[in-house]
Design an enzyme around this catalytic site. Structure first.
Site, PDB file in Angstrom:
ATOM      1  N   HIS A 194      -6.399   5.881   4.470  1.00 11.02           N
ATOM      2  CA  HIS A 194      -6.754   6.878   4.204  1.00 11.02           C
ATOM      3  C   HIS A 194      -7.770   7.263   4.474  1.00 11.02           C
ATOM      4  O   HIS A 194      -9.031   7.442   4.862  1.00 11.02           O
ATOM      5  CB  HIS A 194      -7.428   6.078   2.090  1.00 11.02           C
ATOM      6  CG  HIS A 194      -5.629   5.452   1.582  1.00 11.02           C
ATOM      7  ND1 HIS A 194      -5.232   5.641   0.692  1.00 11.02           N
ATOM      8  CD2 HIS A 194      -5.615   4.084   1.752  1.00 11.02           C
ATOM      9  CE1 HIS A 194      -4.697   4.729   0.584  1.00 11.02           C
ATOM     10  NE2 HIS A 194      -4.652   4.603   0.601  1.00 11.02           N
ATOM     11  N   ARG A 239       4.779   0.462   0.883  1.00  9.46           N
ATOM     12  CA  ARG A 239       4.032   1.872   1.424  1.00  9.46           C
ATOM     13  C   ARG A 239       3.959   1.150   3.067  1.00  9.46           C
ATOM     14  O   ARG A 239       3.552   0.271   3.798  1.00  9.46           O
ATOM     15  CB  ARG A 239       2.347   1.788   1.688  1.00  9.46           C
ATOM     16  CG  ARG A 239       1.587   2.259   0.102  1.00  9.46           C
ATOM     17  CD  ARG A 239       2.107   2.999  -0.608  1.00  9.46           C
ATOM     18  NE  ARG A 239       2.013   3.990   0.254  1.00  9.46           N
ATOM     19  CZ  ARG A 239       1.610   5.457   0.916  1.00  9.46           C
ATOM     20  NH1 ARG A 239       0.426   4.601   0.006  1.00  9.46           N
ATOM     21  NH2 ARG A 239       1.118   6.127   2.178  1.00  9.46           N
ATOM     22  N   TYR A 267       2.467  -2.518   3.212  1.00  7.49           N
ATOM     23  CA  TYR A 267       1.847  -3.460   1.868  1.00  7.49           C
ATOM     24  C   TYR A 267       3.212  -3.401   0.684  1.00  7.49           C
ATOM     25  O   TYR A 267       3.345  -1.854   0.625  1.00  7.49           O
ATOM     26  CB  TYR A 267       1.052  -3.837   1.267  1.00  7.49           C
ATOM     27  CG  TYR A 267       0.318  -2.461   1.173  1.00  7.49           C
ATOM     28  CD1 TYR A 267       0.299  -1.514  -0.388  1.00  7.49           C
ATOM     29  CD2 TYR A 267      -1.057  -1.874   1.516  1.00  7.49           C
ATOM     30  CE1 TYR A 267      -0.134  -0.328  -0.667  1.00  7.49           C
ATOM     31  CE2 TYR A 267      -0.919  -0.525   1.127  1.00  7.49           C
ATOM     32  CZ  TYR A 267      -1.130  -0.011  -0.092  1.00  7.49           C
ATOM     33  OH  TYR A 267      -2.096   1.403   0.015  1.00  7.49           O
ATOM     34  N   TYR A 311      -5.694  -5.044   0.840  1.00  4.28           N
ATOM     35  CA  TYR A 311      -7.661  -4.606   0.221  1.00  4.28           C
ATOM     36  C   TYR A 311      -8.125  -5.724   0.470  1.00  4.28           C
ATOM     37  O   TYR A 311      -8.274  -6.636  -0.978  1.00  4.28           O
ATOM     38  CB  TYR A 311      -7.038  -3.573  -0.599  1.00  4.28           C
ATOM     39  CG  TYR A 311      -6.293  -1.857   0.564  1.00  4.28           C
ATOM     40  CD1 TYR A 311      -7.280  -1.402   0.739  1.00  4.28           C
ATOM     41  CD2 TYR A 311      -4.894  -2.348  -0.644  1.00  4.28           C
ATOM     42  CE1 TYR A 311      -6.482  -0.086   1.648  1.00  4.28           C
ATOM     43  CE2 TYR A 311      -4.229  -1.256  -0.079  1.00  4.28           C
ATOM     44  CZ  TYR A 311      -5.184   0.200   1.252  1.00  4.28           C
ATOM     45  OH  TYR A 311      -4.445   0.907   1.611  1.00  4.28           O
ATOM     46  N   HIS A 322      -0.615   2.691   6.947  1.00  3.29           N
ATOM     47  CA  HIS A 322      -1.862   3.985   7.189  1.00  3.29           C
ATOM     48  C   HIS A 322      -3.305   3.854   6.322  1.00  3.29           C
ATOM     49  O   HIS A 322      -3.764   2.486   6.600  1.00  3.29           O
ATOM     50  CB  HIS A 322      -1.195   4.834   5.996  1.00  3.29           C
ATOM     51  CG  HIS A 322      -1.258   3.940   3.770  1.00  3.29           C
ATOM     52  ND1 HIS A 322      -0.580   2.739   3.867  1.00  3.29           N
ATOM     53  CD2 HIS A 322      -2.526   3.729   2.866  1.00  3.29           C
ATOM     54  CE1 HIS A 322      -1.437   2.272   2.680  1.00  3.29           C
ATOM     55  NE2 HIS A 322      -2.487   3.496   2.111  1.00  3.29           N
TER      56      HIS A 322
HETATM   57 FE   LIG Z   1      -3.264   2.713   0.605  1.00  2.05          FE
END
Ligand SMILES: [Fe+3]
Lengths: 203, 246
Positions: free
Chosen positions: B166, B161, B151, B112, B164
């Site tokens: 959000h 995870r 990640y 991110y 995905h």
């Molecule tokens: Fe996330």
């Protein structure tokens, strides 16, 4: 034969720790994508009514402030009208959005909204509701956004007659929804758990 | 000034068993961040049924294009190019027009663009990871982006995870507010993920899994994934109870 056919609402998932990337990118320094973070400014020089500041923190079950929470508020203008297409009672102040979005400070956990004190709005049965501000809180670890309301301590009489506050069975919990006042600054601390757990709503 | 007439009725009650429970011990952070007392239930008042409106004119030209909206001129984000599109509707399958759809995601490597993300996968200098659109009169929306990577995250010793995106949804009323996540059909991490598994009903999880949509794929450019979103429906206001004499 009549069949009831409804869809189910999409289930909620946590906003996670990186909610800022999508909702307040400028706040974390990801400048250049959106001009301004949405909801950052609710008022301008021409907004009517009493200007107020709302501050506070959101605490977890150990009393530690959340550093990754995002809050949104929604409220009426100083005359009790919402700046919304579904407001049918009149035209709200065009210089007041009624909607704010603020992340908490990444180090201190404090949030801050610059807004105006809302007027009273009616309950569906016509009774007056005390002036209040709707809050919605999301963060890592919160699986579905938390709804609550902030009320004003100087509105003792209106608060006593408020149809929502009146529904709180355990009267010792009512003060969790009432901010602390110091001049034009109100402090509204939110406790997710513990002895002083804020009253959250299923609305 | 005449006002557009929108249904301002109260929202259908939320099915709290369909949504994840606040306390989901396998998602460890939820343990200290879940209310322990019962929620206070009451029917919507005008404070809950109203909400702000977001016009198309507040949007920038590339807000819906994550491949380009952070990229240097002439460059683009790294990764599998995809289009994510679908309809935002309510529980009566009616379109929700002018809904604000905001998205954020990791880059193709699972990293991110956020000062608190320390994952060792590199940042992509051409990828910011955020976008937004408003739905059209049919409730339709579309983004172009890259498929985010999975990640690892500190929960269990080896939790990852699934890929995905959000999603934040703002419909026509404040009580309709929703944040959720979109997953990708066929991702083996979906059934393992403690955050996915905060949802109990497999049919509810299925609603969050986007489907590969070859019909809307742009040949030689980007594959498409279809992701429809359902927000709370509204009751009609025809028979509201009022106090006598009002
Ligand atoms: Fe996330």
């Amino acid at each position: 034969m009549t069949k009831l056919e409804y869809l189910k609402e999409s289930p909620s998932q946590t906003a996670g720790p990186y909610v800022h990337i999508g909702c307040t990118p400028n706040f974390i320094g990801n400048a250049g994508i959106f001009k301004e973070d949405l909801g950052a400014r609710m008022v301008n020089e021409q907004s009517k009514g009493q200007r107020i500041t709302i501050k506070g923190r959101v605490f977890d079950g150990t009393g530690t402030p959340l550093k990754d929470a995002l809050l949104e508020i929604w409220q009426a203008d100083s005359e009790g009208l919402f700046n919304s297409p579904s407001e049918t009672r009149g035209d709200a102040d065009p210089n007041f959005t009624g909607w704010g979005r603020q992340p908490v400070n990444l180090e201190t956990g404090e949030f801050c909204f610059e807004t105006v004190k809302p007027g009273s709005v009616p309950f569906p049965d016509g009774r007056a509701q005390a002036p209040h501000i709707n809050f919605w809180i999301v963060a890592r670890g919160i699986n579905i956004g938390l709804n609550t309301r902030m009320y004003f301590p100087e509105e003792e009489e209106a608060n006593a007659a408020d149809p929502v506050l009146s529904r709180i069975e355990h009267r010792v919990r009512v003060p969790t929804l009432i901010a602390k006042q110091s001049g034009d600054t109100y402090t509204f601390d939110i406790y997710i758990q513990g002895e002083n757990e804020t009253v959250f709503f299923d609305i | 000034m005449s006002k557009p007439t929108t249904n301002a009725g109260p929202f259908f009650p939320r099915d709290r068993n369909w949504h994840p429970q606040a306390l989901s011990p396998n998602y460890k952070t939820s343990v200290l961040r879940s209310p322990q007392k019962a929620l206070l239930s009451f029917g919507n008042t005008i404070s809950e049924t109203t909400g702000p409106v977001f016009g198309h004119n507040m949007l920038g030209e590339l807000d819906h294009d994550l491949v380009l909206n952070y990229a240097k001129p002439g460059e683009s984000a790294l990764g599998e190019r995809i289009i994510v599109h679908g309809h935002v509707m309510d529980e009566e399958a009616k379109p929700v027009p002018n809904a604000l759809v905001e998205v954020w995601q990791a880059n193709a490597g699972g990293r991110y663009r956020h000062k608190k993300d320390g994952y060792l996968a590199p940042l992509d200098p051409n990828f910011g990871g955020c976008g937004r659109v408003t739905t059209d009169e049919n409730g339709y929306y579309a983004f172009r982006t890259i498929r985010p990577g999975p990640y690892p995250w500190p929960n269990g010793v080896n939790d990852w995870r699934p890929s995905h995106i959000h999603f934040s949804l703002f419909g026509s009323g404040f009580a309709q507010r929703l944040i959720t996540q979109m997953y990708f059909e066929g991702d083996p991490h979906i059934p393992m993920c403690p955050i996915v598994r905060t949802i109990n009903d497999p049919a509810a999880i299925e609603m969050l899994v986007a489907k590969l949509d070859m019909n809307h794929t742009v040949p030689m450019d980007a594959r498409a994934y279809r992701f429809d979103i359902v927000l709370r429906g509204r009751r009609s206001t025809m028979f509201e109870n009022r106090m006598e004499g009002n």
